[in-house]
Structures are given as structure tokens and as C-alpha cells.
Design a protein around this motif. Sequence first.
Motif, mmCIF file in Angstrom:
data_model
loop_
_atom_site.group_PDB
_atom_site.id
_atom_site.type_symbol
_atom_site.label_atom_id
_atom_site.label_comp_id
_atom_site.label_asym_id
_atom_site.label_seq_id
_atom_site.Cartn_x
_atom_site.Cartn_y
_atom_site.Cartn_z
ATOM 1 N N GLY A 70 0.791 -1.217 0.000
ATOM 2 C CA GLY A 70 0.000 0.000 0.000
ATOM 3 C C GLY A 70 0.825 1.270 0.000
ATOM 4 O O GLY A 70 0.286 2.360 -0.159
ATOM 5 N N ALA A 71 2.135 1.115 0.175
ATOM 6 C CA ALA A 71 2.997 2.302 0.218
ATOM 7 C C ALA A 71 3.061 2.950 -1.158
ATOM 8 O O ALA A 71 3.072 2.281 -2.187
ATOM 9 C CB ALA A 71 4.405 1.918 0.663
ATOM 10 N N CYS A 72 3.065 4.257 -1.161
ATOM 11 C CA CYS A 72 3.172 4.962 -2.429
ATOM 12 C C CYS A 72 4.356 5.920 -2.348
ATOM 13 O O CYS A 72 4.727 6.384 -1.282
ATOM 14 C CB CYS A 72 1.888 5.695 -2.779
ATOM 15 S SG CYS A 72 1.350 6.846 -1.525
#
Length: 90
Positions: A70-72
Motif C-alpha cells: 500500500g505504500a506509495c
Amino acid sequence: MGARDRDLGGNPEAVTDTPLLYTAEQAAALLQVPVSWLRRKATARAVPCVFIGKHLRFSAHNLEMIIKAGACTPAQQHERRSAGQQHRHA
């Protein structure tokens, strides 16, 4: 020596208060997401999880993978003008 001690190689010092597996409720609380969202994603196999029979569980590694997925990264700035075009002031 308890059964859990033997599972960890007989080293009682290796036993911690951290569970080996988290329930959907525990995992959702750690991830700060609704339990319904986490269950829906797990059922669709869209997030890493463990099914023990019909029981849904999450390992610490599963939670790390969900967080990493989910990291951007910061968005790169896009130039509004194409190369060679200049804005002219009147």
C-alpha cells in the motif's frame, strides 16, 4: 516446559507476548482499517493471509507485506508545457 516452548526450539526466552498469528480483528486494528475491508480483501486473496481450515489469520510478515503493497512514492511533478513551448508575457 510448555508446548509453545518446545515449538520454539525449547528456548523459553524465545517466547514473547507477540502472537504468531493475528485474527482479522487484531490485524485490522494494527493496520487501522475496517475489519470488513480486510476480510473482503483476504477472501478475494487480494492481500496475503493464512487460512487454517476456515479460520482467517495474519502473520506479522503478512501485515508487513500489506503495508508495503500500500505504500506509495511521492508523485513526480509533471511539466505543464511540453519542451520547447514558452509562456509569453504580454
